[in-house]
Scaffold this motif. Structure first.
Motif, PDB file in Angstrom:
ATOM      1  N   LEU A  58      78.425 -10.621  91.929  1.00 47.44           N
ATOM      2  CA  LEU A  58      78.646 -11.615  92.986  1.00 47.44           C
ATOM      3  C   LEU A  58      79.042 -10.979  94.311  1.00 47.44           C
ATOM      4  CD1 LEU A  58      80.629 -14.377  91.059  1.00 47.44           C
ATOM      5  CD2 LEU A  58      78.229 -14.411  91.709  1.00 47.44           C
ATOM      6  N   LEU A  59      79.731  -9.862  94.235  1.00 51.90           N
ATOM      7  CA  LEU A  59      80.249  -9.248  95.456  1.00 51.90           C
ATOM      8  C   LEU A  59      79.144  -8.623  96.308  1.00 51.90           C
ATOM      9  CD1 LEU A  59      82.817  -8.661  97.026  1.00 51.90           C
ATOM     10  CD2 LEU A  59      83.078  -6.551  95.706  1.00 51.90           C
ATOM     11  N   VAL A  60      78.104  -8.083  95.671  1.00 50.32           N
ATOM     12  CA  VAL A  60      77.019  -7.461  96.440  1.00 50.32           C
ATOM     13  C   VAL A  60      76.301  -8.481  97.321  1.00 50.32           C
ATOM     14  CG1 VAL A  60      74.799  -6.290  96.244  1.00 50.32           C
ATOM     15  CG2 VAL A  60      76.723  -5.537  94.864  1.00 50.32           C
ATOM     16  N   PRO A  61      75.859  -9.640  96.827  1.00 54.40           N
ATOM     17  CA  PRO A  61      75.240 -10.620  97.749  1.00 54.40           C
ATOM     18  C   PRO A  61      76.192 -11.117  98.830  1.00 54.40           C
ATOM     19  CG  PRO A  61      74.702 -11.140  95.468  1.00 54.40           C
ATOM     20  CD  PRO A  61      75.776 -10.082  95.434  1.00 54.40           C
ATOM     21  N   ILE A  62      77.470 -11.274  98.494  1.00 52.98           N
ATOM     22  CA  ILE A  62      78.427 -11.702  99.525  1.00 52.98           C
ATOM     23  C   ILE A  62      78.572 -10.639 100.592  1.00 52.98           C
ATOM     24  CG2 ILE A  62      80.866 -12.225  99.913  1.00 52.98           C
ATOM     25  CD1 ILE A  62      80.928 -13.613  97.233  1.00 52.98           C
ATOM     26  N   ASP A  63      78.581  -9.373 100.185  1.00 55.90           N
ATOM     27  CA  ASP A  63      78.664  -8.282 101.153  1.00 55.90           C
ATOM     28  C   ASP A  63      77.428  -8.256 102.056  1.00 55.90           C
ATOM     29  OD1 ASP A  63      79.430  -6.057 102.530  1.00 55.90           O
ATOM     30  OD2 ASP A  63      79.318  -4.674 100.845  1.00 55.90           O
ATOM     31  N   LEU A  64      76.252  -8.506 101.467  1.00 61.20           N
ATOM     32  CA  LEU A  64      75.035  -8.532 102.276  1.00 61.20           C
ATOM     33  C   LEU A  64      75.064  -9.662 103.296  1.00 61.20           C
ATOM     34  CD1 LEU A  64      72.319  -7.832  99.551  1.00 61.20           C
ATOM     35  CD2 LEU A  64      73.056  -6.291 101.368  1.00 61.20           C
ATOM     36  N   ALA A  65      75.469 -10.852 102.859  1.00 62.64           N
ATOM     37  CA  ALA A  65      75.522 -11.981 103.786  1.00 62.64           C
ATOM     38  C   ALA A  65      76.623 -11.820 104.817  1.00 62.64           C
ATOM     39  CB  ALA A  65      75.722 -13.278 103.008  1.00 62.64           C
ATOM     40  N   SER A  66      77.704 -11.134 104.480  1.00 65.90           N
ATOM     41  CA  SER A  66      78.797 -10.940 105.433  1.00 65.90           C
ATOM     42  C   SER A  66      78.424  -9.947 106.520  1.00 65.90           C
ATOM     43  CB  SER A  66      80.052 -10.452 104.685  1.00 65.90           C
ATOM     44  OG  SER A  66      80.450 -11.396 103.716  1.00 65.90           O
ATOM     45  N   SER A  67      77.577  -8.972 106.189  1.00 68.90           N
ATOM     46  CA  SER A  67      77.197  -7.959 107.181  1.00 68.90           C
ATOM     47  C   SER A  67      75.903  -8.306 107.902  1.00 68.90           C
ATOM     48  CB  SER A  67      77.031  -6.605 106.502  1.00 68.90           C
ATOM     49  OG  SER A  67      76.053  -6.671 105.480  1.00 68.90           O
ATOM     50  N   ASP A  72      71.966 -19.266 112.128  1.00 66.56           N
ATOM     51  CA  ASP A  72      72.058 -20.683 111.825  1.00 66.56           C
ATOM     52  C   ASP A  72      73.121 -20.897 110.749  1.00 66.56           C
ATOM     53  OD1 ASP A  72      71.692 -23.355 111.547  1.00 66.56           O
ATOM     54  OD2 ASP A  72      69.724 -23.234 110.577  1.00 66.56           O
ATOM     55  N   GLU A  73      74.136 -21.697 111.053  1.00 66.93           N
ATOM     56  CA  GLU A  73      75.207 -21.929 110.085  1.00 66.93           C
ATOM     57  C   GLU A  73      74.725 -22.731 108.880  1.00 66.93           C
ATOM     58  OE1 GLU A  73      78.660 -23.601 111.785  1.00 66.93           O
ATOM     59  OE2 GLU A  73      78.923 -22.020 113.301  1.00 66.93           O
ATOM     60  N   ALA A  74      73.658 -23.511 109.023  1.00 66.67           N
ATOM     61  CA  ALA A  74      73.162 -24.317 107.913  1.00 66.67           C
ATOM     62  C   ALA A  74      72.575 -23.447 106.810  1.00 66.67           C
ATOM     63  CB  ALA A  74      72.111 -25.318 108.407  1.00 66.67           C
ATOM     64  N   THR A  75      71.949 -22.325 107.194  1.00 65.35           N
ATOM     65  CA  THR A  75      71.355 -21.429 106.206  1.00 65.35           C
ATOM     66  C   THR A  75      72.245 -20.236 105.879  1.00 65.35           C
ATOM     67  OG1 THR A  75      70.202 -20.197 107.951  1.00 65.35           O
ATOM     68  CG2 THR A  75      69.037 -22.056 106.941  1.00 65.35           C
ATOM     69  N   ARG A  76      73.421 -20.196 106.493  1.00 61.41           N
ATOM     70  CA  ARG A  76      74.318 -19.079 106.238  1.00 61.41           C
ATOM     71  C   ARG A  76      74.864 -19.168 104.825  1.00 61.41           C
ATOM     72  NH1 ARG A  76      78.727 -18.349 110.699  1.00 61.41           N
ATOM     73  NH2 ARG A  76      76.775 -18.089 111.868  1.00 61.41           N
ATOM     74  N   GLY A  77      74.898 -18.045 104.149  1.00 59.07           N
ATOM     75  CA  GLY A  77      75.330 -18.027 102.766  1.00 59.07           C
ATOM     76  C   GLY A  77      76.838 -17.905 102.624  1.00 59.07           C
ATOM     77  N   ILE A  78      77.256 -17.488 101.452  1.00 63.22           N
ATOM     78  CA  ILE A  78      78.677 -17.290 101.163  1.00 63.22           C
ATOM     79  C   ILE A  78      79.101 -15.961 101.782  1.00 63.22           C
ATOM     80  CG2 ILE A  78      80.405 -17.187  99.343  1.00 63.22           C
ATOM     81  CD1 ILE A  78      78.851 -19.816  99.496  1.00 63.22           C
ATOM     82  N   TRP A  79      80.036 -16.009 102.697  1.00 65.23           N
ATOM     83  CA  TRP A  79      80.461 -14.796 103.370  1.00 65.23           C
ATOM     84  C   TRP A  79      81.991 -14.757 103.421  1.00 65.23           C
ATOM     85  CZ3 TRP A  79      83.271 -14.883 107.991  1.00 65.23           C
ATOM     86  CH2 TRP A  79      83.375 -16.155 108.593  1.00 65.23           C
ATOM     87  N   GLN A 407      67.967 -10.599 108.180  1.00 67.87           N
ATOM     88  CA  GLN A 407      69.190 -11.331 107.906  1.00 67.87           C
ATOM     89  C   GLN A 407      69.112 -11.918 106.507  1.00 67.87           C
ATOM     90  OE1 GLN A 407      69.486 -14.239 111.031  1.00 67.87           O
ATOM     91  NE2 GLN A 407      70.245 -12.756 112.543  1.00 67.87           N
ATOM     92  N   VAL A 408      70.272 -12.072 105.889  1.00 67.57           N
ATOM     93  CA  VAL A 408      70.355 -12.563 104.519  1.00 67.57           C
ATOM     94  C   VAL A 408      71.079 -13.896 104.532  1.00 67.57           C
ATOM     95  CG1 VAL A 408      71.157 -12.107 102.179  1.00 67.57           C
ATOM     96  CG2 VAL A 408      70.382 -10.222 103.623  1.00 67.57           C
ATOM     97  N   GLY A 409      70.386 -14.946 104.068  1.00 68.03           N
ATOM     98  CA  GLY A 409      70.976 -16.272 103.984  1.00 68.03           C
ATOM     99  C   GLY A 409      71.363 -16.621 102.558  1.00 68.03           C
ATOM    100  N   PHE A 410      71.604 -17.925 102.340  1.00 68.15           N
ATOM    101  CA  PHE A 410      72.034 -18.367 101.024  1.00 68.15           C
ATOM    102  C   PHE A 410      70.923 -18.179  99.984  1.00 68.15           C
ATOM    103  CE2 PHE A 410      72.726 -21.728  97.832  1.00 68.15           C
ATOM    104  CZ  PHE A 410      73.967 -21.326  97.378  1.00 68.15           C
ATOM    105  N   GLY A 411      69.683 -18.457 100.369  1.00 63.57           N
ATOM    106  CA  GLY A 411      68.576 -18.244  99.439  1.00 63.57           C
ATOM    107  C   GLY A 411      68.405 -16.783  99.073  1.00 63.57           C
ATOM    108  N   GLY A 412      68.560 -15.910 100.052  1.00 60.12           N
ATOM    109  CA  GLY A 412      68.477 -14.486  99.770  1.00 60.12           C
ATOM    110  C   GLY A 412      69.598 -14.012  98.853  1.00 60.12           C
ATOM    111  N   GLN A 413      70.791 -14.625  98.995  1.00 61.15           N
ATOM    112  CA  GLN A 413      71.895 -14.269  98.104  1.00 61.15           C
ATOM    113  C   GLN A 413      71.597 -14.644  96.655  1.00 61.15           C
ATOM    114  OE1 GLN A 413      75.183 -16.218 100.320  1.00 61.15           O
ATOM    115  NE2 GLN A 413      76.228 -14.241 100.114  1.00 61.15           N
ATOM    116  N   LEU A 414      71.044 -15.831  96.442  1.00 59.36           N
ATOM    117  CA  LEU A 414      70.711 -16.256  95.080  1.00 59.36           C
ATOM    118  C   LEU A 414      69.671 -15.328  94.464  1.00 59.36           C
ATOM    119  CD1 LEU A 414      70.548 -20.154  95.435  1.00 59.36           C
ATOM    120  CD2 LEU A 414      72.383 -18.759  94.464  1.00 59.36           C
ATOM    121  N   ILE A 415      68.654 -14.973  95.232  1.00 58.35           N
ATOM    122  CA  ILE A 415      67.614 -14.090  94.712  1.00 58.35           C
ATOM    123  C   ILE A 415      68.176 -12.705  94.449  1.00 58.35           C
ATOM    124  CG2 ILE A 415      65.382 -13.032  95.240  1.00 58.35           C
ATOM    125  CD1 ILE A 415      64.681 -15.521  96.829  1.00 58.35           C
TER     126      ILE A 415
END
Length: 727
Positions: A58-67, A72-79, A407-415
């Motif tokens: 879980l931490l790797v996708p969060i790190d990607l979305a945080s950096s 767009d805040e609507a497509t922004r993932g968990i950061w 850029q990495v959004g919420f969909g990219g985090q899930l994938i």
């Protein structure tokens, strides 16, 4: 990088995700270990060894979305804020490092030590791990000298050798195991789509598993007889360890009410007991007995599971004409989804006969495509930037591009989480398939503590290398901004050797992939004469080499399910102290689907083996069925006394003939010399007549050859000969 917005929602999601992971890890521990009787030091360390790698997924996708946040805040993932992410990486990495290299190996040897006192166990564990840590420390010194020469005296030059060596060692294991799993997982799903093929593979695996179970039973009984012989000594040094001996006697299944004569204990077991009993001997005996009990529990569990799988597959095949599938009442060991009986026989037939095979085939094809994408990304990662941009993983994770920057959004985090999960699953499943020392295995509610520590250590060891290997699939300007790269990747790339190793070594994933796909393991084993230990997947690749074993397996399974086999004792085992847990009992399984009253492997009226005055007779009876029975019979032939009427030369001729007749021609030589089917002449004997006494080939075969005629004995043919010696 966009920093607007609040991270409260992401922090709540992160806390709930960690809570859900904790529940899942506890359920896994409950499946393999009895939570009530397992010591706390085992549960706590194994829990963190599984929970921390799950948190990294879980931490790797969060790190990607945080950096690499989207605008767009609507497509922004968990950061999360960079400070929080950096703290999480420090806690996760260094806890995993300590668990992997120090805590888990020491506790594994501590739990496997046969000593009674905790101090003696700790000394044994430290002594066993001293050589391992000395080797690691030596490599660390060499890497430290290389870092000082390349980079100079700096704080990073102190951390870089330690972190880079740990990463490189973990990457070597991860690439090999992941390459094996990327092929075995989709291949198993595609093969299991065929119900008849799945049943045939179960039948092929049955003889070898049955033989391993009988060997484990025999080894355990020999150790129990040795303990029984030791308990009979009431004088000498044995009196100093009388309490210890009584504890070992409680571990055995030998009845206390019946006397144990010398003939029942066995001459071989008596010879193994030394005259002077020492603490080291008692520890070795305790350790061997504990391992034998776990091995017996493992193979009996696997055998019961194989019988259930064979019965279910046979029931699914038989329901084709009637279109009604009945499994009967579930076994007591069944999980709660298996106990739900909400389907009708017809809907159950549709589910297992049509829907499940199609689902396995589709899911196997999807995972095969995912494996190809991972392999392709590994190959082109070290190439030019234009070729590396064609990575499928990069294109699926990085959706949004602004001014040429990904850029990495919420969909990219899930994938990304799905990609990392599949890579970790491929590596971890390979651990259970690859044969390891000491016969370690995960057993339902009966996993040995040493095995639990060993598997947990590899789960923790492989998580960090696989996670960092994944982020290198992405664009360099994306993953170099992550906290993970600043924490670990920068130190790996500190020297040119570490940077080139990280780029080029993943190409070696082609070796385990080729070996698994084309059955190279089986070919090598067959060439060096180890064809008997070929794994199930390798045996399927060899085709005709396992073509005859499935019939024997079918007969074994039929005898067990129909209650006509020799009954096997699968009763409860004694519960010793915490040092010998978690073995409690070997649960029985239904005799057949729809008849759960009778345990598997027993006749409806037999129950368990009754103890007789000769405990060795039970082990010989266990060896009469299946492949293991022939081995037990050969052991008996060696102990037979020679006939006094036979002279030396006749006896020598008999022995040489028996040796020649029992030599099996290697399977690879049989395959080379085998005649094509169009050259077979099945009716040749009828055309030639039956009175000539010749064989099917028209000449003498290996079976007709008798070496005794060189010594003047009779060959047993019509040529005569009185059997005397011609001088």
């Amino acid at each position: 990088m966009a920093t607007s917005g609040s991270a409260v929602g992401s922090e709540v999601f992160w806390a709930l995700a960690l809570l859900l992971l904790s529940i899942l890890v506890l359920l896994i521990l409950r499946f393999y270990l009895p939570l009530r009787t397992t010591p706390a030091f085992v549960l706590v360390t194994v829990f963190f060894a599984l929970w921390l790698p799950a948190g990294i997924v879980l931490l790797v996708p969060i790190d990607l979305a945080s950096s690499a946040q989207t605008d767009d805040e609507a497509t922004r993932g968990i950061w999360l804020p960079q400070r929080v992410v950096h703290t999480c990486w420090r806690i996760a990495y260094w806890l995993i490092f300590v668990l992997t290299w120090f805590t888990l190996p020491i506790l594994a040897e501590y739990s496997d030590a046969g000593y009674r006192e905790p101090k003696d166990k700790l000394i044994y564990s430290l002594r066993s791990n001293a050589q391992y840590h000395a080797m690691v420390f030596g490599f660390g010194i060499l890497a430290f000298i290389y870092a000082l020469i390349s980079y100079g005296v700096h704080v990073d030059s102190l951390k870089s050798p330690v972190m880079a060596l740990a990463y490189c060692w973990g990457l070597v294991l991860a690439i090999y195991l992941m390459g094996h799993g990327l092929v075995s997982i989709p291949r198993s799903l595609i093969r299991n789509a065929s119900i008849s093929g799945r049943l045939r593979r179960i039948q092929q695996h049955a003889p070898r598993l049955h033989e391993q179970m009988e060997e484990a039973e025999t080894n355990l009984e020999e150790l129990e007889y040795q303990v029984a012989e030791l308990s009979r000594r009431k004088t000498g040094t044995a009196m100093d360890y009388q309490d210890w001996i009584e504890e070992l006697l409680d571990l055995t299944n030998l009845p206390e009410a019946q006397p144990r004569p010398q003939a029942a204990i066995g001459v071989a077991a008596a010879r193994r007991v030394p005259t002077v009993i020492t603490e080291k001997y008692m520890a070795e005996l305790t350790r061997a007995l504990n391992r034998a009990r776990h091995a017996r529990s493992r193979y009996v569990n696997e055998w019961n599971r194989l019988l259930r799988s064979a019965a279910e597959a046979q029931a699914i095949l038989d329901c084709g004409p009637s279109k009604k599938l009945e499994f009967g009442r579930p076994s007591p060991r069944a999980s709660w989804p298996e106990r739900l009986n909400i389907l009708t026989p017809y809907t159950r037939y549709l589910l297992h006969f049509h829907i499940m095979p199609t689902t396995r085939l589709a899911f196997g094809g999807l995972l095969a495509l995912a494996s190809i994408c991972i392999i392709w990304s590994e190959i082109i990662k070290a190439g030019p930037a234009a070729l590396a941009s064609l990575s499928i993983i990069r294109l699926t994770v990085m959706h949004d591009w602004v001014d040429g920057k990904g850029q990495v959004g919420f969909g990219g985090q899930l994938i990304a989480a799905l990609w990392i999960s599949y890579m970790c699953a491929a590596a971890l499943i390979s651990i259970t398939e690859v044969k390891v020392w000491r016969g370690r295995a995960l057993v339902w509610r009966n996993t040995a503590h040493e095995s639990a520590f060993w598997y947990a250590s590899y789960v923790a060891r492989l998580s960090v290398p696989l996670a960092y290997n994944f982020i290198t699939f992405l664009s360099r300007d994306v993953y170099e901004k992550t906290t993970f790269y600043d924490f670990l990747g920068r130190l790996i790339d500190l020297t040119s050797l570490g940077s080139w190793f990280n780029k080029l070594f993943p190409l070696f994933i082609l070796l385990p992939i080729s070996a698994t796909m084309f059955g190279l393991y089986g070919k090598v084993k067959r060439t060096i004469g180890l064809a008997d230990i070929i794994d199930e997947d390798e045996e399927n690749e060899l085709g005709s080499y396992g073509s005859g074993s499935w019939r024997e397996g079918r007969d074994l399974i039929d005898r067990e399910l129909n209650g006509t086999s020799i009954p096997r004792s699968v009763g409860s085992l004694a519960v010793p102290g915490d040092s010998f847990a978690p073995i409690r009992s070997i649960p029985s399984s239904p005799n057949r689907i729809g008849n759960p009253a009778t345990p598997l492997g027993t006749s409806p009226t037999a129950g368990t083996i009754a103890s007789s005055s000769d405990p060795l007779a039970s082990s010989r009876r266990l060896g009469t069925g299946g492949a293991g029975g022939q081995r037990q019979q050969h052991r008996g032939l060696d102990s037979e006394e020679e006939d006094d009427d036979d002279n030396f030369f006749t006896s020598l001729g008999h022995r040489i003939k028996n040796t020649v007749d029992t030599i099996d021609t290697p399977k690879w030589l049989q395959e080379i010399t085998k005649k094509p089917k169009w050259m077979d002449d099945d009716g040749s004997d009828l055309d030639r007549g039956q009175g000539n006494g010749s064989n099917h080939n028209g000449g003498g075969s290996a079976a007709d050859f008798d070496i005794r005629r060189f010594f003047g004995g009779s060959s047993g043919g019509s040529g005569g000969g009185s059997g005397g010696i011609r001088l």
